[in-house]
Design a protein around this motif. Structure first.
Motif, PDB file in Angstrom:
ATOM      1  N   CYS A   1      -6.252 -22.281 -32.003  1.00  0.00           N
ATOM      2  CA  CYS A   1      -6.974 -22.304 -30.984  1.00  0.00           C
ATOM      3  C   CYS A   1      -8.568 -23.333 -31.607  1.00  0.00           C
ATOM      4  CB  CYS A   1      -7.872 -21.662 -30.304  1.00  0.00           C
ATOM      5  SG  CYS A   1      -6.460 -20.549 -29.626  1.00  0.00           S
ATOM      6  N   ILE A   2      -9.042 -23.677 -32.822  1.00  0.00           N
ATOM      7  CA  ILE A   2     -10.297 -23.314 -32.353  1.00  0.00           C
ATOM      8  C   ILE A   2     -10.334 -25.588 -33.180  1.00  0.00           C
ATOM      9  CG2 ILE A   2     -12.329 -23.791 -34.491  1.00  0.00           C
ATOM     10  CD1 ILE A   2     -12.499 -20.915 -34.286  1.00  0.00           C
ATOM     11  N   GLY A   3      -8.866 -25.507 -33.857  1.00  0.00           N
ATOM     12  CA  GLY A   3      -8.389 -26.408 -34.599  1.00  0.00           C
ATOM     13  C   GLY A   3      -8.138 -27.646 -32.981  1.00  0.00           C
ATOM     14  N   ALA A   4      -7.449 -26.904 -32.096  1.00  0.00           N
ATOM     15  CA  ALA A   4      -6.727 -27.850 -30.510  1.00  0.00           C
ATOM     16  C   ALA A   4      -7.814 -28.019 -30.085  1.00  0.00           C
ATOM     17  CB  ALA A   4      -5.709 -27.039 -30.561  1.00  0.00           C
ATOM     18  N   ALA A   5      -8.866 -27.551 -30.306  1.00  0.00           N
ATOM     19  CA  ALA A   5     -10.173 -28.102 -29.043  1.00  0.00           C
ATOM     20  C   ALA A   5     -11.034 -28.719 -29.535  1.00  0.00           C
ATOM     21  CB  ALA A   5     -11.188 -26.603 -29.344  1.00  0.00           C
ATOM     22  N   VAL A   6     -11.089 -28.778 -30.993  1.00  0.00           N
ATOM     23  CA  VAL A   6     -11.969 -29.893 -31.582  1.00  0.00           C
ATOM     24  C   VAL A   6     -11.052 -31.227 -31.741  1.00  0.00           C
ATOM     25  CG1 VAL A   6     -12.689 -30.790 -34.597  1.00  0.00           C
ATOM     26  CG2 VAL A   6     -13.525 -28.653 -33.599  1.00  0.00           C
ATOM     27  N   TYR A   7     -10.188 -31.064 -32.443  1.00  0.00           N
ATOM     28  CA  TYR A   7      -8.987 -32.610 -31.850  1.00  0.00           C
ATOM     29  C   TYR A   7      -9.185 -33.291 -30.454  1.00  0.00           C
ATOM     30  CZ  TYR A   7      -7.423 -32.748 -37.230  1.00  0.00           C
ATOM     31  OH  TYR A   7      -7.614 -32.785 -37.825  1.00  0.00           O
ATOM     32  N   ILE A   8      -9.325 -33.011 -29.146  1.00  0.00           N
ATOM     33  CA  ILE A   8      -9.373 -32.375 -27.932  1.00  0.00           C
ATOM     34  C   ILE A   8     -10.308 -33.560 -27.953  1.00  0.00           C
ATOM     35  CG2 ILE A   8      -8.891 -32.368 -25.858  1.00  0.00           C
ATOM     36  CD1 ILE A   8      -6.642 -30.447 -26.827  1.00  0.00           C
ATOM     37  N   LEU A   9     -11.610 -33.065 -27.938  1.00  0.00           N
ATOM     38  CA  LEU A   9     -12.662 -33.130 -28.340  1.00  0.00           C
ATOM     39  C   LEU A   9     -13.281 -34.868 -29.140  1.00  0.00           C
ATOM     40  CD1 LEU A   9     -14.732 -29.961 -28.072  1.00  0.00           C
ATOM     41  CD2 LEU A   9     -14.808 -31.528 -26.184  1.00  0.00           C
ATOM     42  N   LEU A  10     -12.867 -34.942 -29.945  1.00  0.00           N
ATOM     43  CA  LEU A  10     -12.715 -35.791 -31.123  1.00  0.00           C
ATOM     44  C   LEU A  10     -12.258 -37.108 -30.090  1.00  0.00           C
ATOM     45  CD1 LEU A  10     -12.442 -33.835 -34.481  1.00  0.00           C
ATOM     46  CD2 LEU A  10     -13.679 -35.891 -33.929  1.00  0.00           C
ATOM     47  N   GLU A  11     -11.467 -36.596 -29.696  1.00  0.00           N
ATOM     48  CA  GLU A  11     -10.649 -38.108 -29.366  1.00  0.00           C
ATOM     49  C   GLU A  11     -10.934 -38.582 -27.846  1.00  0.00           C
ATOM     50  OE1 GLU A  11      -8.059 -40.276 -29.358  1.00  0.00           O
ATOM     51  OE2 GLU A  11      -7.389 -39.336 -30.911  1.00  0.00           O
ATOM     52  N   VAL A  12     -11.531 -37.593 -27.134  1.00  0.00           N
ATOM     53  CA  VAL A  12     -12.687 -37.946 -26.334  1.00  0.00           C
ATOM     54  C   VAL A  12     -13.736 -38.560 -26.458  1.00  0.00           C
ATOM     55  CG1 VAL A  12     -14.007 -36.988 -24.201  1.00  0.00           C
ATOM     56  CG2 VAL A  12     -12.404 -36.029 -24.649  1.00  0.00           C
ATOM     57  N   ALA A  13     -14.614 -38.165 -27.637  1.00  0.00           N
ATOM     58  CA  ALA A  13     -15.075 -39.177 -27.834  1.00  0.00           C
ATOM     59  C   ALA A  13     -15.189 -40.570 -28.985  1.00  0.00           C
ATOM     60  CB  ALA A  13     -16.021 -38.798 -29.013  1.00  0.00           C
ATOM     61  N   PHE A  14     -14.036 -40.038 -28.985  1.00  0.00           N
ATOM     62  CA  PHE A  14     -13.433 -41.335 -29.436  1.00  0.00           C
ATOM     63  C   PHE A  14     -13.472 -43.107 -28.294  1.00  0.00           C
ATOM     64  CE2 PHE A  14     -10.033 -44.685 -30.926  1.00  0.00           C
ATOM     65  CZ  PHE A  14     -10.605 -45.573 -32.599  1.00  0.00           C
ATOM     66  N   ILE A  15     -12.840 -42.919 -27.617  1.00  0.00           N
ATOM     67  CA  ILE A  15     -12.674 -43.336 -26.506  1.00  0.00           C
ATOM     68  C   ILE A  15     -13.468 -43.829 -26.163  1.00  0.00           C
ATOM     69  CG2 ILE A  15     -10.806 -43.766 -24.358  1.00  0.00           C
ATOM     70  CD1 ILE A  15      -8.600 -41.986 -25.306  1.00  0.00           C
TER      71      ILE A  15
END
Length: 552
Positions: free
Chosen positions: A256-270
């Motif tokens: 759960c923690i890992g998935a949340a972090v990666y989704i936020l990272l993609e939002v920040a990257f785009i």
């Protein structure tokens, strides 16, 4: 019913793995495996494949892998043994199935540590200081002599830490994972606050410039690779203090923690990209820079201090994941050694209770991987395919064991098993398919080499249970692997595929084939008495050594 954990807790042993890792250690081992070089490089590869719709890729992958995580959580809590991904199929389908799953897991795990090292070196090689004073990489991305020395030094550090035992591994990993979790969250906050462009989410051809094909293609291009790793807690279950209580919670929490972090990272990257770099699409979204997406965004946003932290993390994050996967490689070869497929010497442990020869073998295999192989991104789809094959054994094993070993004590039970088990198997097969035919045929060849090793070991074995392999129970494996390869050849993803299957029909073919294999495999599982005998054999191995004080 007395279980594996009960025997181990009642009689701690010398010559076996020490049970010294608690909940936080297991959770941080899983989370540390999930957050590695993938967070530094995964968002870029996903955006190139799918554009802003890469967000869907992350959500889809998280959902698919969460199902597989729930399956592993039940298996690990019911059968807490070292190298569990190899042992669960052994309990359900016998020695041949256990070896095939273990070999796939070993191919995956033994490759990741050197990949993580190369990822860190690639980041360091991009700095002006490294370019001026060190020559770490050839123009094609492979290691120079100096780069090989640096990589070998990193692998030696991993080896030494692992030789000092699971407790030191767990303690050092907890500190490193705390850092690894803070840095990406910090990167998200800083990039979103300093440089966020909402228009990027429909730039370069719209939200979904490459359609659903791009969404699916992004999964083996770094998304699944980034999110995989929860099973590392399962591999360490043989060293868990109370696996029935802690293992399932550790796996689910880390996922759960890992998935949340990666989704936020993609939002920040785009959102953090310069709009001018998207005028010509998503082929080169960070402009002239060839890698280091968040480092590039931090410099562009004027946050040089964050760029410095990211360079440090480019060593810490891959390094910690490499540390864990070297440990996992050792535990898997330990499990294969127990099956007498690899030399029995690999099961020998030192006074700290760690499989020393297995750890040294993992180091040597990692050194071989530093030969002039392709770049990080080129190897990701291959490793992802091996991971998916390893994952695919879990749903069929759990379904078979739920049916044939129902009285086994389970501290965690997955919800809706009649639905989620086949969904998990189909998910793993879809991930394999999206990786493309080129990756799959190479994996098939590697698995065939493993099968040859198995046949050689079989003819040398003197143990009576080696001569009594249930060939029928494992007879579904090679039809499944060969059929999956043929579908990849006819499919629409990766080099070598013929695009013979129409869009969406290909997915229905994969899912339909997966369901046929799933129910056929479960029907072939060993009888309850055979499963009980296999588990009893495991328990006797835990009970037959003299006692020793276990740390922690």
């Amino acid at each position: 019913m007395v279980g594996i954990t009960d025997v181990a807790k009642d009689r701690p042993q010398s010559g076996q793995l020490h049970r010294s890792v608690g909940f936080w250690g297991l959770m941080f081992i899983a989370l540390g495996s999930i957050i590695g070089s993938g967070w530094l490089l995964g968002a870029l590869g996903a955006a190139r494949s799918a554009g802003p719709a890469s967000l869907i890729s992350w959500i889809l992958a998280a959902a698919m892998l969460m199902v597989l995580a729930l399956i592993h959580a039940e298996l690990g809590s019911a059968y807490p043994v070292a190298g569990g991904t190899a042992r669960f199929p052994y309990f359900a389908f016998g020695t041949l199935a256990g070896f095939t799953a273990g070999w796939a897991a070993y191919l995956q795990a033994v490759t990741i540590a050197p990949i993580e090292v190369e990822a860190g070196i690639s980041y360091l090689a991009s700095t002006s200081w490294a370019k001026e004073h060190l020559n770490l990489l050839h123009p094609n991305g492979t290691l120079t002599g100096v780069g090989l020395l640096v990589a070998t030094a990193a692998m030696l550090v991993f080896t030494v830490v692992n030789l000092f035992g699971a407790q030191l591994l767990s303690s050092s990993n907890n500190v490193l994972v705390t850092w690894k979790l803070i840095v990406p969250i910090l990167a998200v906050i800083v990039i979103l606050s300093l440089s966020f462009h909402p228009s990027n989410f429909h730039a370069g051809g719209g939200f979904m410039p490459f359609g659903m094909h791009g969404v699916f293609a992004a999964l083996p291009a770094g998304v699944v690779f980034s999110l995989q790793g929860f099973e590392q807690a399962v591999q360490m279950a043989g060293e868990a203090r109370d696996p029935r209580k802690h293992l399932s919670r550790a796996i689910i929490s880390a996922m759960c923690i890992g998935a949340a972090v990666y989704i936020l990272l993609e939002v920040a990257f785009i959102g953090g990209l310069a709009p001018k770099d998207l005028l010509h699409g998503w082929a080169n979204p960070i402009g002239a820079s060839d890698f280091g997406p968040y480092y590039t965004l931090a410099i562009a946003a004027g946050a040089g201090w964050l760029a410095t932290i990211l360079l440090i993390d480019a060593v810490v994050s891959p390094g910690d994941t490499g540390l864990i996967y070297l440990a996992t490689s050792a535990r898997l070869s330990y499990a294969l050694g127990e099956e007498e497929v690899l030399p029995a010497k690999l099961t020998a442990t030192n006074k700290r209770g760690v499989p020393m020869y297995s750890i040294v073998l993992a180091f040597l295999m990692g050194e071989i991987m530093f030969l002039p192989f392709p770049s990080w991104s080129s190897l990701v789809s291959l490793v992802t395919g091996a991971t998916a094959i390893m994952y695919a054994f879990a749903p069929v094993s759990l379904a078979a064991l739920q049916a044939r070993d129902p009285e086994r004590a389970r501290s965690y039970r997955m919800p809706f098993p009649k639905v989620l088990n086949p969904v998990g198997f189909a998910s793993a097969n879809l991930i394999i398919y999206w990786g493309g035919f080129e990756a799959m045929w190479k994996l098939l060849a590697a698995l065939f080499i493993g099968r040859l090793l198995f046949e050689i070991a079989l003819r040398r074995a003197k143990d009576v249970r080696r001569a009594d392999i249930d060939w029928r129970a494992a007879s579904w494996i090679w039809p499944w692997l060969i059929g999956t390869t043929i579908i990849g050849l006819l499919g629409r993803y990766g080099k070598g595929s013929h695009n013979a299957l129409p869009n969406w029909i290909d997915l229905l073919v994969v899912i339909g084939f997966s369901l046929v294999i799933f129910y056929y495999a479960v029907s072939l599982a060993m009888e309850s008495s055979q499963i009980q005998a296999a588990v009893d054999t495991e328990e006797r191995q835990l009970a037959n050594a003299p006692a020793l004080n276990i740390p922690g």
